[in-house]
Structure formats: structure tokens, C-alpha cells
Design a protein around this motif. Structure first.
Motif, mmCIF file in Angstrom:
data_model
loop_
_atom_site.group_PDB
_atom_site.id
_atom_site.type_symbol
_atom_site.label_atom_id
_atom_site.label_comp_id
_atom_site.label_asym_id
_atom_site.label_seq_id
_atom_site.Cartn_x
_atom_site.Cartn_y
_atom_site.Cartn_z
ATOM 1 N N ARG A 1 0.842 -1.200 0.000
ATOM 2 C CA ARG A 1 0.000 0.000 0.000
ATOM 3 C C ARG A 1 0.873 1.245 0.000
ATOM 4 O O ARG A 1 2.010 1.208 0.459
ATOM 5 C CB ARG A 1 -0.890 0.006 1.245
ATOM 6 N N PRO A 2 0.325 2.366 -0.449
ATOM 7 C CA PRO A 2 1.077 3.618 -0.364
ATOM 8 C C PRO A 2 1.316 3.991 1.101
ATOM 9 O O PRO A 2 0.481 3.693 1.963
ATOM 10 C CB PRO A 2 0.165 4.653 -1.024
ATOM 11 N N PHE A 3 2.422 4.606 1.371
ATOM 12 C CA PHE A 3 2.767 5.057 2.714
ATOM 13 C C PHE A 3 2.203 6.452 2.892
ATOM 14 O O PHE A 3 2.778 7.432 2.424
ATOM 15 C CB PHE A 3 4.289 5.053 2.887
ATOM 16 N N GLU A 4 1.036 6.530 3.518
ATOM 17 C CA GLU A 4 0.351 7.802 3.680
ATOM 18 C C GLU A 4 -0.096 7.983 5.116
ATOM 19 O O GLU A 4 -0.533 7.028 5.757
ATOM 20 C CB GLU A 4 -0.885 7.864 2.777
ATOM 21 N N PHE A 5 0.007 9.206 5.597
ATOM 22 C CA PHE A 5 -0.522 9.545 6.914
ATOM 23 C C PHE A 5 -1.733 10.439 6.732
ATOM 24 O O PHE A 5 -1.777 11.255 5.817
ATOM 25 C CB PHE A 5 0.523 10.279 7.763
ATOM 26 N N ARG A 6 -2.666 10.300 7.627
ATOM 27 C CA ARG A 6 -3.847 11.150 7.595
ATOM 28 C C ARG A 6 -3.536 12.475 8.266
ATOM 29 O O ARG A 6 -2.627 12.589 9.070
ATOM 30 C CB ARG A 6 -5.009 10.454 8.302
ATOM 31 N N GLU A 7 -4.313 13.474 7.927
ATOM 32 C CA GLU A 7 -4.202 14.782 8.553
ATOM 33 C C GLU A 7 -4.890 14.736 9.920
ATOM 34 O O GLU A 7 -5.850 13.967 10.106
ATOM 35 C CB GLU A 7 -4.846 15.851 7.674
ATOM 36 N N PRO A 8 -4.435 15.537 10.881
ATOM 37 C CA PRO A 8 -5.039 15.522 12.217
ATOM 38 C C PRO A 8 -6.563 15.638 12.243
ATOM 39 O O PRO A 8 -7.209 14.892 12.991
ATOM 40 C CB PRO A 8 -4.350 16.689 12.924
ATOM 41 N N PRO A 9 -7.197 16.508 11.424
ATOM 42 C CA PRO A 9 -8.666 16.568 11.474
ATOM 43 C C PRO A 9 -9.358 15.274 11.011
ATOM 44 O O PRO A 9 -10.522 15.057 11.302
ATOM 45 C CB PRO A 9 -9.017 17.721 10.532
ATOM 46 N N GLU A 10 -8.626 14.424 10.307
ATOM 47 C CA GLU A 10 -9.180 13.136 9.897
ATOM 48 C C GLU A 10 -9.130 12.109 11.022
ATOM 49 O O GLU A 10 -9.809 11.090 10.956
ATOM 50 C CB GLU A 10 -8.417 12.595 8.688
ATOM 51 N N VAL A 11 -8.336 12.391 12.049
ATOM 52 C CA VAL A 11 -8.122 11.444 13.144
ATOM 53 C C VAL A 11 -8.815 11.893 14.432
ATOM 54 O O VAL A 11 -9.351 11.070 15.175
ATOM 55 C CB VAL A 11 -6.604 11.263 13.407
ATOM 56 N N LEU A 12 -8.808 13.204 14.689
ATOM 57 C CA LEU A 12 -9.273 13.733 15.963
ATOM 58 C C LEU A 12 -10.547 14.556 15.809
ATOM 59 O O LEU A 12 -10.751 15.212 14.786
ATOM 60 C CB LEU A 12 -8.184 14.617 16.576
ATOM 61 N N GLU A 13 -11.365 14.538 16.850
ATOM 62 C CA GLU A 13 -12.567 15.378 16.892
ATOM 63 C C GLU A 13 -12.152 16.787 17.323
ATOM 64 O O GLU A 13 -11.353 16.953 18.256
ATOM 65 C CB GLU A 13 -13.579 14.813 17.888
ATOM 66 N N ALA A 14 -12.692 17.795 16.681
ATOM 67 C CA ALA A 14 -12.292 19.179 16.929
ATOM 68 C C ALA A 14 -12.578 19.654 18.348
ATOM 69 O O ALA A 14 -11.877 20.524 18.860
ATOM 70 C CB ALA A 14 -12.969 20.115 15.921
ATOM 71 N N GLN B 1 -12.475 17.791 21.181
ATOM 72 C CA GLN B 1 -11.939 16.867 22.180
ATOM 73 C C GLN B 1 -10.446 17.085 22.392
ATOM 74 O O GLN B 1 -9.755 17.579 21.494
ATOM 75 C CB GLN B 1 -12.163 15.408 21.744
ATOM 76 N N MET B 2 -9.963 16.694 23.562
ATOM 77 C CA MET B 2 -8.533 16.705 23.878
ATOM 78 C C MET B 2 -8.124 15.263 24.169
ATOM 79 O O MET B 2 -8.889 14.511 24.778
ATOM 80 C CB MET B 2 -8.240 17.601 25.078
ATOM 81 N N TYR B 3 -6.915 14.881 23.748
ATOM 82 C CA TYR B 3 -6.458 13.500 23.827
ATOM 83 C C TYR B 3 -5.057 13.417 24.418
ATOM 84 O O TYR B 3 -4.243 14.313 24.200
ATOM 85 C CB TYR B 3 -6.381 12.894 22.420
ATOM 86 N N THR B 4 -4.756 12.303 25.078
ATOM 87 C CA THR B 4 -3.374 12.038 25.468
ATOM 88 C C THR B 4 -2.634 11.514 24.239
ATOM 89 O O THR B 4 -3.252 11.067 23.266
ATOM 90 C CB THR B 4 -3.283 10.984 26.589
ATOM 91 N N VAL B 5 -1.334 11.541 24.281
ATOM 92 C CA VAL B 5 -0.545 11.022 23.168
ATOM 93 C C VAL B 5 -0.819 9.521 22.987
ATOM 94 O O VAL B 5 -0.790 9.006 21.865
ATOM 95 C CB VAL B 5 0.960 11.322 23.350
ATOM 96 N N TYR B 6 -1.137 8.830 24.062
ATOM 97 C CA TYR B 6 -1.449 7.400 23.981
ATOM 98 C C TYR B 6 -2.755 7.177 23.209
ATOM 99 O O TYR B 6 -2.850 6.254 22.388
ATOM 100 C CB TYR B 6 -1.556 6.791 25.372
ATOM 101 N N GLU B 7 -3.724 8.016 23.458
ATOM 102 C CA GLU B 7 -5.003 7.908 22.738
ATOM 103 C C GLU B 7 -4.818 8.249 21.259
ATOM 104 O O GLU B 7 -5.366 7.575 20.384
ATOM 105 C CB GLU B 7 -6.043 8.829 23.371
ATOM 106 N N ILE B 8 -4.032 9.266 20.983
ATOM 107 C CA ILE B 8 -3.757 9.638 19.594
ATOM 108 C C ILE B 8 -3.044 8.503 18.876
ATOM 109 O O ILE B 8 -3.375 8.164 17.732
ATOM 110 C CB ILE B 8 -2.952 10.946 19.522
ATOM 111 N N ALA B 9 -2.079 7.887 19.533
ATOM 112 C CA ALA B 9 -1.345 6.767 18.931
ATOM 113 C C ALA B 9 -2.287 5.635 18.554
ATOM 114 O O ALA B 9 -2.169 5.044 17.474
ATOM 115 C CB ALA B 9 -0.276 6.263 19.904
ATOM 116 N N ARG B 10 -3.232 5.339 19.417
ATOM 117 C CA ARG B 10 -4.205 4.282 19.121
ATOM 118 C C ARG B 10 -5.114 4.681 17.963
ATOM 119 O O ARG B 10 -5.377 3.881 17.055
ATOM 120 C CB ARG B 10 -5.029 3.978 20.364
ATOM 121 N N PRO C 1 -9.407 4.031 21.644
ATOM 122 C CA PRO C 1 -8.535 4.745 22.586
ATOM 123 C C PRO C 1 -8.516 4.148 23.988
ATOM 124 O O PRO C 1 -7.547 4.332 24.719
ATOM 125 C CB PRO C 1 -9.096 6.160 22.631
ATOM 126 N N ASP C 2 -9.554 3.420 24.382
ATOM 127 C CA ASP C 2 -9.618 2.832 25.715
ATOM 128 C C ASP C 2 -9.110 1.394 25.778
ATOM 129 O O ASP C 2 -9.085 0.796 26.851
ATOM 130 C CB ASP C 2 -11.059 2.870 26.244
#
Length: 90
Positions: A12-25, A27-36, A43-44
Motif C-alpha cells: 500500500r502507499p505510505f500515507e498519513f492522515r491529517e489531524p482533522p481526519e483522526v481527531l474530533e475538533a 476533544q482533547m487526547y493524550t498522546v497514547y489515545e492519539i497513537a491508538r 482509545p480505551d
């Protein structure tokens, strides 16, 4: 040791998503939740330390690469991680 591309069924292509595609505007997250979330893991979900470390190895550089899109909030206690979220002023 390197392996032949032919040894893999799915390349597959090596692509990362943009933050708005991963996180809710809103909400606040720990780095552990973001990694998941980057890996599509709840996240839990309870993960072993080795898996957690691998996910963090992916998440931290991604966050640094997109640092201008994040805001930060101090943790409630010194022994807890901080929180990250999307900046409102992007």
C-alpha cells in the motif's frame, strides 16, 4: 534482512492522515489515545507495553510533523500525560 516485494500480498502507499481526519475538533487526547486512533484502535483498549511503545513510535513524529495544528493542555497531575487537540485558529 531485506525481503522481496513479491513476498507480500498487499503493498500500500505510505500515507498519513491529517489531524482533522483522526481527531474530533472539540476533544482533547493524550498522546497514547492519539497513537491508538492513528492505527484504528479504540482509545480505551488495554495494550501491552511493547505494542504501546510501537504505536508511540509512529504517533510522536506524526504529531511533531503537524505541530502547528495542535494545542496543548497541562495534565491534572504531574504523573499524568498532557492533552492535545486541534487548534481552533488554523
Amino acid at each position: 534482512m531485506p525481503r522481496s516485494k513479491a513476498a507480500f500480498d498487499d503493498l500500500r502507499p505510505f500515507e498519513f492522515r491529517e489531524p482533522p481526519e483522526v481527531l474530533e475538533a472539540d476533544q482533547m487526547y493524550t498522546v497514547y489515545e492519539i497513537a491508538r486512533l492513528l492505527q484504528g484502535v479504540d482509545p480505551d483498549e488495554d495494550l501491552d507495553a511493547e505494542t504501546e511503545a510501537i504505536l508511540l513510535d509512529w504517533a510522536v513524529p506524526w504529531m511533531l510533523d503537524h505541530a502547528e495544528q495542535f494545542c496543548f493542555a497541562e495534565p491534572d497531575r504531574d504523573d499524568e500525560p498532557g492533552f492535545y487537540g486541534l487548534r481552533d485558529d488554523r
